[in-house]
Scaffold this active site. Sequence first.
Site, PDB file in Angstrom:
ATOM      1  N   HIS A  43       0.844  -1.211   0.000  1.00 58.68           N
ATOM      2  CA  HIS A  43       0.000   0.000   0.000  1.00 58.68           C
ATOM      3  C   HIS A  43       0.878   1.260   0.000  1.00 58.68           C
ATOM      4  CE1 HIS A  43      -2.965  -2.763   2.196  1.00 58.68           C
ATOM      5  NE2 HIS A  43      -3.643  -2.370   1.147  1.00 58.68           N
ATOM      6  N   GLN A 161      -9.900  -7.685  -9.723  1.00 61.97           N
ATOM      7  CA  GLN A 161     -10.464  -6.408  -9.276  1.00 61.97           C
ATOM      8  C   GLN A 161      -9.946  -5.266 -10.160  1.00 61.97           C
ATOM      9  OE1 GLN A 161     -10.774  -4.992  -5.011  1.00 61.97           O
ATOM     10  NE2 GLN A 161      -8.815  -4.074  -5.510  1.00 61.97           N
TER      11      GLN A 161
HETATM   12  O1  PAF Z   1      -8.447  -3.833  -2.697  1.00 58.37           O
HETATM   13  C1  PAF Z   1      -9.060  -3.360  -1.699  1.00 58.37           C
HETATM   14  O2  PAF Z   1      -8.466  -3.102  -0.652  1.00 58.37           O
HETATM   15  C2  PAF Z   1     -10.551  -3.076  -1.807  1.00 58.37           C
HETATM   16  O3  PAF Z   1     -11.196  -4.033  -2.560  1.00 58.37           O
HETATM   17  C3  PAF Z   1     -10.847  -1.656  -2.338  1.00 58.37           C
HETATM   18  C4  PAF Z   1     -10.360  -1.470  -3.770  1.00 58.37           C
HETATM   19  C5  PAF Z   1     -10.210  -0.626  -1.441  1.00 58.37           C
HETATM   20  C6  PAF Z   1     -12.372  -1.425  -2.339  1.00 58.37           C
HETATM   21  O4  PAF Z   1     -12.902  -1.570  -1.062  1.00 58.37           O
END
Ligand code: PAF
Length: 289
Positions: A43, A161
């Site tokens: 992150h 995603q």
């Molecule tokens: O990847 C994640 O942490 C989640 O799926 C996101 C993109 C923040 C959406 O809640």
Amino acid sequence: MQSFKTIADLRAHLTPLRQRKIASRIAPQIALVPTMGALHAGHLELVRRARKAADHVVVSIFVNPAQFAPHEDFQSYPRDVVRDAQAVADLKLDNVALFTPDVAEIYPAAPRTQIELGDIATRWDGAARPGHFAGVALVVTKLFNIAQPGIALFGEKDFQQLQIIRQITRDLSIPVEITGVPTAREASGLALSSRNAYLSDEERNIIAPKLHQTLQNAAEQIRAGKDIEQTLQKAKQDLTAAGFNAPDYFAYVDSETLTPLSRLSPLASRLLTAARLGKARLIDNIAVT
Ligand code: PAF
């Protein structure tokens, strides 16, 4: 570092920044890094890259109930906003703000609107976690509307995603550039994930790294022209023998549509997998071509 809990306060912060564009800079003014917190080095790399790409960064921390099924880990998902805020502050970057809304701020009433995502969301993780990607699509679209970023960054670990978010922005003409960032890994190859916290030391250090090793072996076999179906079956057996539960899937797919491939593709292609180990469900993927 400034921190905002309400949509109104975040918008009041961002609106003048958008108007104060530095004429000489063509970079987007605002980058968004959507997260569910429990921040790890992956992150933090997204935040660093975001700040290089844009004048201002918003890091959202919101554990989104809409993307968890009732039997999943919404209640127990790791949460520590104080630690997360410190981790972002320790990057010592200017112009980075946190957005940490409560559930009632994002969903003042149960949402009735759904984004129909089509085939891409019904296979792989979509089959294993029905409704999951609808919940992701809803919250990410809301975050785009709230922060109106020029660019948004997502880790490639959640490859399905990422491709779904690219599809949404394309299909709904949302004016945001989506950047995928390569998966951050431990020295063992294990993909960094907030859910690694659920693993015992033995699971984390000895068994979990085999997910990445198995992907690498299978990618080499496929590149060498070996039979795809046999390679995928063998990879699943190797994971089960290593101590994983039977994988939810181990698939060779087209990187854009995520449709399964039965022969080596000249276009971008990928291996995707998900398997449960102890209390954690781990997912990972690797580029093949
Ligand atoms: O990847 C994640 O942490 C989640 O799926 C996101 C993109 C923040 C959406 O809640």
